[in-house]
Design a protein around this motif. Structure first.
Motif, mmCIF file in Angstrom:
data_model
loop_
_atom_site.group_PDB
_atom_site.id
_atom_site.type_symbol
_atom_site.label_atom_id
_atom_site.label_comp_id
_atom_site.label_asym_id
_atom_site.label_seq_id
_atom_site.Cartn_x
_atom_site.Cartn_y
_atom_site.Cartn_z
ATOM 1 N N VAL A 253 -9.230 7.417 8.888
ATOM 2 C CA VAL A 253 -9.133 7.797 7.474
ATOM 3 C C VAL A 253 -8.187 6.853 6.733
ATOM 4 O O VAL A 253 -8.467 6.442 5.597
ATOM 5 N N ALA A 254 -7.070 6.497 7.353
ATOM 6 C CA ALA A 254 -6.140 5.557 6.716
ATOM 7 C C ALA A 254 -6.812 4.210 6.498
ATOM 8 O O ALA A 254 -6.664 3.592 5.423
ATOM 9 N N ASP A 255 -7.576 3.735 7.495
ATOM 10 C CA ASP A 255 -8.289 2.460 7.349
ATOM 11 C C ASP A 255 -9.290 2.515 6.194
ATOM 12 O O ASP A 255 -9.446 1.542 5.441
ATOM 13 N N ALA A 256 -9.976 3.649 6.069
ATOM 14 C CA ALA A 256 -10.962 3.798 4.998
ATOM 15 C C ALA A 256 -10.301 3.718 3.631
ATOM 16 O O ALA A 256 -10.842 3.119 2.696
ATOM 17 N N HIS A 257 -9.123 4.316 3.501
ATOM 18 C CA HIS A 257 -8.388 4.212 2.246
ATOM 19 C C HIS A 257 -7.883 2.787 2.029
ATOM 20 O O HIS A 257 -7.825 2.297 0.898
ATOM 21 N N GLY A 258 -7.543 2.112 3.107
ATOM 22 C CA GLY A 258 -7.121 0.720 2.996
ATOM 23 C C GLY A 258 -8.220 -0.171 2.455
ATOM 24 O O GLY A 258 -7.947 -1.150 1.728
ATOM 25 N N ARG A 259 -9.468 0.155 2.779
ATOM 26 C CA ARG A 259 -10.590 -0.638 2.259
ATOM 27 C C ARG A 259 -10.732 -0.476 0.744
ATOM 28 O O ARG A 259 -11.184 -1.398 0.059
ATOM 29 N N ILE A 260 -10.334 0.663 0.231
ATOM 30 C CA ILE A 260 -10.341 0.839 -1.227
ATOM 31 C C ILE A 260 -9.321 -0.108 -1.855
ATOM 32 O O ILE A 260 -9.614 -0.790 -2.846
ATOM 33 N N VAL A 261 -8.136 -0.159 -1.279
ATOM 34 C CA VAL A 261 -7.083 -1.033 -1.811
ATOM 35 C C VAL A 261 -7.527 -2.491 -1.750
ATOM 36 O O VAL A 261 -7.316 -3.266 -2.707
ATOM 37 N N ALA A 262 -8.170 -2.888 -0.646
ATOM 38 C CA ALA A 262 -8.631 -4.270 -0.513
ATOM 39 C C ALA A 262 -9.654 -4.606 -1.587
ATOM 40 O O ALA A 262 -9.638 -5.709 -2.157
ATOM 41 N N ALA A 263 -10.539 -3.676 -1.877
ATOM 42 C CA ALA A 263 -11.544 -3.912 -2.915
ATOM 43 C C ALA A 263 -10.897 -4.018 -4.291
ATOM 44 O O ALA A 263 -11.300 -4.840 -5.125
ATOM 45 N N LEU A 264 -9.882 -3.188 -4.538
ATOM 46 C CA LEU A 264 -9.172 -3.268 -5.815
ATOM 47 C C LEU A 264 -8.468 -4.613 -5.951
ATOM 48 O O LEU A 264 -8.492 -5.234 -7.019
ATOM 49 N N ALA A 265 -7.834 -5.052 -4.877
ATOM 50 C CA ALA A 265 -7.128 -6.327 -4.913
ATOM 51 C C ALA A 265 -8.076 -7.491 -5.163
ATOM 52 O O ALA A 265 -7.709 -8.480 -5.807
ATOM 53 N N ALA A 266 -9.327 -7.364 -4.677
ATOM 54 C CA ALA A 266 -10.332 -8.410 -4.866
ATOM 55 C C ALA A 266 -11.034 -8.293 -6.210
ATOM 56 O O ALA A 266 -11.904 -9.113 -6.529
ATOM 57 N N ARG A 267 -10.682 -7.268 -7.003
ATOM 58 C CA ARG A 267 -11.325 -7.008 -8.298
ATOM 59 C C ARG A 267 -12.828 -6.799 -8.132
ATOM 60 O O ARG A 267 -13.621 -7.178 -9.006
#
Length: 245
Positions: free
Chosen positions: A203-217
């Motif tokens: 679950v933490a990794d899945a939330h991390g993928r959201i942050v990565a997508a935000l950082a990549a715009r």
């Protein structure tokens, strides 16, 4: 934020007379002890029941009317309104529903609301989130990953989703936070990811993928990653409910 989760994990509830009457009468209505369309007992009876003054009782009635549960009619009395009139975005009303034992149908509707709102919030956040927002979100991910117990994980999860709403830049998004809290609290009451280290990390990794997508715009990736997080929670909860049934 209302912090339904803190209350759900044993937080202190307000103890003044007004709050006690609102809580007791609100729960009675949501639990069906006063059915929609019926009149409440008269003021004299309610004053004796709850041990409060007429002033306190009337203020409590006003509060419940503002939540959509009651309507007062001159020379008729105070009537319980139909459920469709209740403000289900209100933190107290949601709490009373959950405490009275909600079914899978209500939970599914909560997750449907999340899917209609949060992926778009993530899409907006991909446009508006700054470095401080991204750092805060990553901090919440790490807090989820390292959470020592159910409560710590739940609050970190809530903080993450609240931060997404804030980073969206849309002031109306923040007003739906109680719905997210209710869905999370319902999930954690039945089964917390923190109970299984493997699921907690997933679950933490899945939330991390959201942050990565935000950082990549990447708006599409952010929305998809958010949807995946919500779907995973709903699927996991459905399995628990099916097993119980």
């Amino acid at each position: 934020m209302t912090r339904l989760l803190e209350k759900g994990f044993g937080g202190r509830r307000a103890g003044n007379n007004h709050a006690q009457v609102v809580q007791a009468l609100g729960r009675a209505i949501v639990e069906g002890r006063f059915l929609p369309g019926t009149l409440l007992p008269g003021d004299d009876e309610l004053e004796l029941t709850y041990g409060v003054s007429r002033t306190v009782l009337r203020e409590a009635m006003k509060t419940l009317a503002a939540k959509g549960l009651l309507v007062a009619r001159a020379r008729i009395g105070t009537k319980v309104t139909p459920r469709r009139n209740w403000n289900l975005f209100d933190a107290d009303v949601l709490t009373w529903h959950m405490d009275s034992g909600i079914g899978s149908g209500f939970l599914n509707q909560l997750f449907e609301m999340r899917l209609s709102i949060e992926p778009h919030a993530a899409r907006l956040a991909s446009l508006h989130a700054g470095p401080e927002d991204l750092a805060r979100l990553q901090g919440h991910v790490e807090a989820m990953r390292e959470a020592p117990d159910d409560r710590a994980f739940a609050l970190a999860d809530l903080d993450f989703h609240t931060a997404i709403l804030e980073a969206s830049g849309n002031v109306f998004m923040y007003s739906v936070g109680a719905v997210i809290e209710a869905a999370l609290l319902s999930s954690f009451r039945l089964s917390s990811p923190a109970a299984d280290p493997g699921v907690q990390a997933e679950v933490a990794d899945a939330h991390g993928r959201i942050v990565a997508a935000l950082a990549a715009r990447d708006a599409d990736a952010a929305a998809a990653a958010m949807g995946a997080v919500i779907d995973f929670g709903r699927d996991r909860l459905s399995q628990v409910i099916e097993a119980q049934e």
